[in-house]
Write a protein that holds these residues in place. Structure first.
Motif, PDB file in Angstrom:
ATOM      1  N   THR A   8      -5.373  25.520  -2.283  1.00  0.00           N
ATOM      2  CA  THR A   8      -6.370  25.569  -1.203  1.00  0.00           C
ATOM      3  C   THR A   8      -5.764  25.472   0.189  1.00  0.00           C
ATOM      4  OG1 THR A   8      -6.722  23.165  -1.305  1.00  0.00           O
ATOM      5  CG2 THR A   8      -8.096  24.557  -2.721  1.00  0.00           C
ATOM      6  N   GLY A   9      -4.532  24.958   0.307  1.00  0.00           N
ATOM      7  CA  GLY A   9      -3.930  24.792   1.619  1.00  0.00           C
ATOM      8  C   GLY A   9      -4.462  23.615   2.391  1.00  0.00           C
ATOM      9  N   MET A  10      -5.224  22.741   1.769  1.00  0.00           N
ATOM     10  CA  MET A  10      -5.784  21.574   2.442  1.00  0.00           C
ATOM     11  C   MET A  10      -4.893  20.365   2.198  1.00  0.00           C
ATOM     12  SD  MET A  10      -9.825  22.095   1.631  1.00  0.00           S
ATOM     13  CE  MET A  10     -10.293  20.903   2.877  1.00  0.00           C
ATOM     14  N   THR A  11      -4.888  19.465   3.166  1.00  0.00           N
ATOM     15  CA  THR A  11      -4.071  18.263   3.070  1.00  0.00           C
ATOM     16  C   THR A  11      -4.735  17.248   2.148  1.00  0.00           C
ATOM     17  OG1 THR A  11      -3.238  18.617   5.308  1.00  0.00           O
ATOM     18  CG2 THR A  11      -2.958  16.426   4.369  1.00  0.00           C
ATOM     19  N   CYS A  12      -3.960  16.736   1.230  1.00  0.00           N
ATOM     20  CA  CYS A  12      -4.454  15.759   0.260  1.00  0.00           C
ATOM     21  C   CYS A  12      -3.703  14.455   0.446  1.00  0.00           C
ATOM     22  CB  CYS A  12      -4.260  16.292  -1.164  1.00  0.00           C
ATOM     23  SG  CYS A  12      -4.680  15.094  -2.454  1.00  0.00           S
ATOM     24  N   GLN A  13      -4.413  13.368   0.289  1.00  0.00           N
ATOM     25  CA  GLN A  13      -3.813  12.037   0.403  1.00  0.00           C
ATOM     26  C   GLN A  13      -4.266  11.183  -0.767  1.00  0.00           C
ATOM     27  OE1 GLN A  13      -4.825   8.517   3.240  1.00  0.00           O
ATOM     28  NE2 GLN A  13      -3.261   9.705   4.326  1.00  0.00           N
ATOM     29  N   ALA A  14      -3.292  10.604  -1.452  1.00  0.00           N
ATOM     30  CA  ALA A  14      -3.570   9.687  -2.567  1.00  0.00           C
ATOM     31  C   ALA A  14      -3.015   8.315  -2.200  1.00  0.00           C
ATOM     32  CB  ALA A  14      -2.930  10.198  -3.852  1.00  0.00           C
ATOM     33  N   ARG A  15      -3.768   7.283  -2.549  1.00  0.00           N
ATOM     34  CA  ARG A  15      -3.395   5.914  -2.192  1.00  0.00           C
ATOM     35  C   ARG A  15      -3.526   5.002  -3.401  1.00  0.00           C
ATOM     36  NH1 ARG A  15      -6.810   7.598   2.008  1.00  0.00           N
ATOM     37  NH2 ARG A  15      -8.537   6.605   0.921  1.00  0.00           N
ATOM     38  N   THR A  16      -2.750   3.948  -3.367  1.00  0.00           N
ATOM     39  CA  THR A  16      -2.863   2.862  -4.331  1.00  0.00           C
ATOM     40  C   THR A  16      -2.202   1.634  -3.716  1.00  0.00           C
ATOM     41  OG1 THR A  16      -2.526   2.236  -6.646  1.00  0.00           O
ATOM     42  CG2 THR A  16      -0.690   3.285  -5.521  1.00  0.00           C
ATOM     43  N   SER A  17      -2.226   0.528  -4.435  1.00  0.00           N
ATOM     44  CA  SER A  17      -1.643  -0.710  -3.906  1.00  0.00           C
ATOM     45  C   SER A  17      -1.115  -1.542  -5.061  1.00  0.00           C
ATOM     46  CB  SER A  17      -2.674  -1.501  -3.093  1.00  0.00           C
ATOM     47  OG  SER A  17      -3.705  -1.991  -3.942  1.00  0.00           O
ATOM     48  N   TYR A  18      -0.179  -2.421  -4.726  1.00  0.00           N
ATOM     49  CA  TYR A  18       0.404  -3.372  -5.674  1.00  0.00           C
ATOM     50  C   TYR A  18       0.368  -4.757  -5.039  1.00  0.00           C
ATOM     51  CZ  TYR A  18       2.352   0.888  -7.731  1.00  0.00           C
ATOM     52  OH  TYR A  18       2.510   2.130  -8.275  1.00  0.00           O
ATOM     53  N   THR A  19      -0.222  -5.703  -5.743  1.00  0.00           N
ATOM     54  CA  THR A  19      -0.209  -7.090  -5.296  1.00  0.00           C
ATOM     55  C   THR A  19       1.007  -7.791  -5.878  1.00  0.00           C
ATOM     56  OG1 THR A  19      -1.636  -7.753  -7.137  1.00  0.00           O
ATOM     57  CG2 THR A  19      -2.721  -7.128  -5.073  1.00  0.00           C
ATOM     58  N   GLU A  20       1.188  -9.050  -5.489  1.00  0.00           N
ATOM     59  CA  GLU A  20       2.355  -9.793  -5.979  1.00  0.00           C
ATOM     60  C   GLU A  20       2.308  -9.999  -7.488  1.00  0.00           C
ATOM     61  OE1 GLU A  20      -0.897 -12.659  -5.024  1.00  0.00           O
ATOM     62  OE2 GLU A  20       0.059 -10.991  -3.970  1.00  0.00           O
ATOM     63  N   ASP A  21       1.098 -10.002  -8.086  1.00  0.00           N
ATOM     64  CA  ASP A  21       0.996 -10.139  -9.542  1.00  0.00           C
ATOM     65  C   ASP A  21       1.413  -8.863 -10.268  1.00  0.00           C
ATOM     66  OD1 ASP A  21      -0.009 -12.651  -9.087  1.00  0.00           O
ATOM     67  OD2 ASP A  21      -2.095 -11.992  -9.105  1.00  0.00           O
ATOM     68  N   GLU A  22       1.441  -7.748  -9.577  1.00  0.00           N
ATOM     69  CA  GLU A  22       1.782  -6.468 -10.191  1.00  0.00           C
ATOM     70  C   GLU A  22       3.218  -6.045  -9.910  1.00  0.00           C
ATOM     71  OE1 GLU A  22      -2.778  -4.732  -9.813  1.00  0.00           O
ATOM     72  OE2 GLU A  22      -1.216  -4.079  -8.424  1.00  0.00           O
ATOM     73  N   VAL A  81       0.858  -1.183   0.000  1.00  0.00           N
ATOM     74  CA  VAL A  81       0.000   0.000   0.000  1.00  0.00           C
ATOM     75  C   VAL A  81       0.893   1.231   0.000  1.00  0.00           C
ATOM     76  CG1 VAL A  81      -1.800   1.264   1.220  1.00  0.00           C
ATOM     77  CG2 VAL A  81      -1.813  -1.238   1.216  1.00  0.00           C
ATOM     78  N   VAL A  82       0.681   2.099  -0.972  1.00  0.00           N
ATOM     79  CA  VAL A  82       1.459   3.327  -1.123  1.00  0.00           C
ATOM     80  C   VAL A  82       0.574   4.509  -0.750  1.00  0.00           C
ATOM     81  CG1 VAL A  82       2.815   4.742  -2.699  1.00  0.00           C
ATOM     82  CG2 VAL A  82       2.809   2.255  -2.955  1.00  0.00           C
ATOM     83  N   ILE A  83       1.081   5.377   0.119  1.00  0.00           N
ATOM     84  CA  ILE A  83       0.332   6.533   0.610  1.00  0.00           C
ATOM     85  C   ILE A  83       1.152   7.782   0.322  1.00  0.00           C
ATOM     86  CG2 ILE A  83      -0.768   7.617   2.598  1.00  0.00           C
ATOM     87  CD1 ILE A  83      -0.848   4.833   3.895  1.00  0.00           C
ATOM     88  N   LEU A  84       0.588   8.688  -0.470  1.00  0.00           N
ATOM     89  CA  LEU A  84       1.231   9.962  -0.808  1.00  0.00           C
ATOM     90  C   LEU A  84       0.428  11.088  -0.187  1.00  0.00           C
ATOM     91  CD1 LEU A  84       3.324  11.656  -2.360  1.00  0.00           C
ATOM     92  CD2 LEU A  84       1.816  11.516  -4.352  1.00  0.00           C
ATOM     93  N   GLU A  85       1.069  11.879   0.646  1.00  0.00           N
ATOM     94  CA  GLU A  85       0.413  12.974   1.345  1.00  0.00           C
ATOM     95  C   GLU A  85       1.108  14.287   1.018  1.00  0.00           C
ATOM     96  OE1 GLU A  85       0.595  11.975   5.438  1.00  0.00           O
ATOM     97  OE2 GLU A  85      -1.192  10.716   5.400  1.00  0.00           O
ATOM     98  N   GLY A  86       0.325  15.358   1.008  1.00  0.00           N
ATOM     99  CA  GLY A  86       0.864  16.681   0.763  1.00  0.00           C
ATOM    100  C   GLY A  86      -0.204  17.734   0.919  1.00  0.00           C
ATOM    101  N   ILE A  87       0.207  18.974   0.864  1.00  0.00           N
ATOM    102  CA  ILE A  87      -0.694  20.116   0.999  1.00  0.00           C
ATOM    103  C   ILE A  87      -0.929  20.712  -0.386  1.00  0.00           C
ATOM    104  CG2 ILE A  87      -1.009  22.384   2.047  1.00  0.00           C
ATOM    105  CD1 ILE A  87       0.835  21.492   4.291  1.00  0.00           C
ATOM    106  N   VAL A  88      -2.215  20.869  -0.726  1.00  0.00           N
ATOM    107  CA  VAL A  88      -2.567  21.449  -2.022  1.00  0.00           C
ATOM    108  C   VAL A  88      -2.182  22.920  -2.010  1.00  0.00           C
ATOM    109  CG1 VAL A  88      -4.420  21.826  -3.683  1.00  0.00           C
ATOM    110  CG2 VAL A  88      -4.445  19.796  -2.234  1.00  0.00           C
ATOM    111  N   GLU A  89      -1.434  23.320  -3.000  1.00  0.00           N
ATOM    112  CA  GLU A  89      -0.903  24.675  -3.027  1.00  0.00           C
ATOM    113  C   GLU A  89      -2.001  25.723  -3.162  1.00  0.00           C
ATOM    114  OE1 GLU A  89       2.853  26.864  -5.226  1.00  0.00           O
ATOM    115  OE2 GLU A  89       1.564  25.516  -6.375  1.00  0.00           O
TER     116      GLU A  89
END
Length: 513
Positions: free
Chosen positions: A294-308, A284-292
Motif C-alpha cells: 500500500t505504500g503507507m507507513t505502519c507502526q507496531a509497538r509493544t513494551s517489556y516491564t521488569e518482570d518480563e 517501549v519498542v517502536i517498529l516503523e516501516g512502509i507497507v510494500e
C-alpha cells in the motif's frame, strides 16, 4: 469436591497434611503499564474544558480515529437524515403548489410527476440521488423551484458521499491491521554477546510482503528525581539499539534479535540480577516501516516491564535450512533457554577488573619503594643539579674529585654508594652525582686533571674513561657487599687502599691534609 461440599456444607475445605509442603513466594501484583503488549497506549485525556472544540475543527481525523461501531452509526444516521430531509423538501414543494390534490388528474401539470404523498416524494429523492431513474417520476419544466432544489441535492449528495465514503475507506486501509502481523517476543533477555552484556528481544514478520525502510527504536520509561529535587514521572530515555552503526535499520524478512549493548552510556549500566528484582521500569519498542503493498507507513509497538526481562537467558534459533529455501519455525519464536551469565552489573565488573591482582601486590610495593629511594636521592642532589649547568665541562675532572673524596667524607660516600647500588639504573658517570664540594675542587687545575685522567685510562685500560668515584668505591666494596668473584686482573685488588692507585701528586696532597 462438589459432592463433598454438598455433603458437609459450604464451609468444607481441603487441608493438605503433608509436612513437606513448600510455600511459594507471594505473586507480585501486576502494575499498570504505560503501553500494552498489543501497542495500545494506556493514557486517557480528561478535564479538557473548552479544548473539545478542537476536535470539531479536524472533523475528518476525529471520525477516522473513532471506533468502528461509532463510524457505522454516524454513516447510517447521516444518510438517513439527509434522505429524510431532502424527501421532506420535495413533499413541501408539492404541498405548496397543490400537486397533492391533483395527483391523478391527467390534465394538470405538477412540479414532479406522480408525486402525490410523502412516500412518493421519498422514492423520487432516492431514485434521483442513486441515479436509478425508473422514468415514472420526473421534474417538469414548469417548476423552477424544483430545478433549484435538484441542483442543491446533487451538490450536497456529492459532498456527503465524498466525506463519509472517504472516511470509511481511510479507516479500512489503515495499516493498524498490518501491525498485527508484526510479532514481538513475549520476554526480553539479558545475556552476553561477543563478550559484552546485552539486552535483547526478537521481532518477526508473518507476511511474505516486506516492510520497506524498517526502523526500530526503544524508549525506557522510568520515573526519577533530579538533583534539584524535581520529580519526573514516566521520564523517557532513549536506548541505543545500533543508531550509530546502522543496526537499527532492519531487513525484516526473517526474525531478528535486536541487541542493546549495556555500557557506561546505557541506563542499565548499574543493573544487576539482584537489583532487577527491585527495579520498576518499562521498555517501549517502536517498529516503523512502509507497507510494500500500500505504500503507507505502519507502526507496531509493544513494551517489556521488569518482570518480563529474563536474566541469563537466550532465544532459541528458529531458522533451519531446507532443500532450496530457509524455514522459520514460529513455534519457538518466544522460547528461551538459560546460559551462564555473571549476575553482576557492568559497573561492578569494570570496578572489579580495575582492582590490582593480589599476585602483583609485591611488585607494586617494590616499585613504590624504588620510587621512594629515587625521591631520596633526588633530594640529596638538588644543589648538585643547580651547579650542573655552571660546570658543564667538568666530565674529565675525576682526579681532583677523587682527591677530595679520599681526604674527607668516606662514610658519607659509602652511604651514597649503597643508595646508588640499590637502584635499577645505570651507574653515575657524571660529576652531577657527586657532592657540591667535590665539584668545586674538580673545577681547579683543569689541564693537570686532564693529564691525570689520560694516565689513569692507560693504566686501567678496560675501565670507562669517565668513571666516577662511586664506581671505584663500588668495586672496592664488592667483596663485602656481594659474594660475586672479582676478576684477578682488576687493578683494585693490587692495592690495599684507593689512595695507592692515585698519582704521586695527589697522594702528596692527601698526606698534607
Amino acid at each position: 469436591m462438589a459432592a463433598l461440599r454438598r455433603k458437609f456444607g459450604e464451609d468444607y475445605q481441603v487441608v493438605n497434611t503433608n509436612r513437606a509442603t513448600t510455600f511459594s513466594a507471594p505473586v507480585k501484583k501486576k502494575r499498570q503499564r504505560f503501553v500494552e503488549k498489543n501497542g495500545r497506549c494506556n493514557v486517557q485525556h480528561g478535564n479538557l474544558g473548552g479544548e473539545t472544540s478542537r476536535y470539531l475543527s479536524d472533523l475528518f481525523t476525529t471520525l477516522v480515529d473513532l471506533k468502528w461501531r461509532w463510524n457505522l452509526l454516524i454513516f447510517i444516521l447521516t444518510y438517513t437524515i439527509a434522505w429524510l430531509v431532502m424527501a421532506s423538501m420535495w413533499w413541501i414543494i408539492a404541498y405548496i403548489r397543490g400537486d397533492l390534490n391533483h395527483g391523478h388528474d391527467s390534465s394538470y401539470t405538477p412540479c414532479v410527476a406522480n408525486v402525490y404523498n410523502f412516500p412518493s416524494a421519498f422514492l423520487f429523492f432516492i431514485e434521483t440521488e442513486a441515479t436509478i431513474g425508473y422514468g415514472y417520476r420526473y421534474i417538469t419544466e414548469k417548476c423552477p423551484e424544483g430545478i433549484i432544489l435538484f441542483l442543491f441535492q446533487s451538490l450536497l449528495g456529492s459532498i456527503v458521499d465524498a466525506f463519509l465514503i472517504g472516511c470509511m475507506f481511510i479507516k479500512m486501509s489503515q495499516p493498524k491491521k498490518r501491525a498485527e502481523t508484526l510479532m514481538f517476543s513475549q520476554d526480553a533477555v539479558i545475556s552476553q554477546r561477543d563478550g559484552k552484556l546485552c539486552l535483547m528481544f526478537r521481532v518477526g514478520n508473518l507476511r511474505n510482503s516486506h516492510m520497506v525502510s524498517a526502523q526500530i527504536r526503544c524508549k525506557l520509561i522510568k520515573s526519577r528525581q533530579t538533583p534539584e529535587g524535581e520529580f519526573l514521572p514516566l521520564d523517557q530515555c532513549e536506548l541505543d539499539v545500533g543508531f550509530g552503526t546502522g543496526a537499527d535499520q532492519l531487513f525484516l524478512v526473517s526474525p531478528l534479535t535486536i541487541c542493546h549493548e549495556i555500557n557506561p552510556k546505557s541506563p542499565f549500566f548499574d543493573l544487576s540480577q539482584r537489583s532487577l528484582m527491585n527495579e520498576q521500569f518499562e521498555i517501549v519498542v517502536i517498529l516503523e516501516g512502509i507497507v510494500e503493498t500500500t505504500g503507507m507507513t505502519c507502526q507496531a509497538r509493544t513494551s517489556y516491564t521488569e518482570d518480563e526481562v529474563l536474566w541469563g537467558h537466550r532465544f532459541l534459533p528458529v531458522m533451519s535450512l531446507e532443500e532450496g529455501f530457509f524455514r522459520v519455525d514460529y513455534s519457538q519464536f518466544h522460547s528461551t533457554f538459560e546460559v551462564p551469565t555473571p549476575p553482576y552489573s557492568v559497573k561492578e565488573q569494570e570496578e572489579k577488573n580495575s582492582l590490582p591482582s593480589p599476585l602483583s601486590t609485591p611488585t607494586a610495593l617494590t616499585e613504590s619503594h624504588g620510587g621512594r629511594r629515587d625521591r631520596v636521592f633526588s633530594v640529596d642532589c638538588i644543589n648538585i643539579s643547580e651547579e650542573r649547568g655552571r660546570h658543564a665541562g667538568t666530565v674529565g675532572r675525576l682526579p681532583s674529585k677523587l682527591q677530595r673524596m679520599s681526604s674527607s667524607g668516606k662514610e658519607d660516600l659509602q652511604r651514597k654508594v649503597l643508595l646508588l647500588s640499590s637502584q635499577h639504573s645505570e651507574k653515575a658517570c657524571s660529576t652531577g652525582d657527586l657532592p657540591l664540594k667535590l665539584q668545586r675542587l674538580s673545577s681547579s687545575s683543569v689541564p693537570e686533571a686532564e693529564n691525570r685522567l689520560q694516565l689513569k685510562s692507560l693504566k686501567v685500560g678496560f675501565e670507562p674513561m669517565t668513571q666516577s668515584t662511586g664506581d671505584l668505591y663500588q668495586h672496592s666494596l664488592a667483596p663485602t657487599l656481594s659474594p660475586a668473584p672479582v676478576p684477578m686482573h682488576s687493578p683494585l685488588l693490587s692495592a690495599g687502599r684507593p689512595e695507592d692507585n692515585l698519582p704521586p701528586k695527589l697522594r702528596k696532597m692527601n698526606a698534607d691534609r
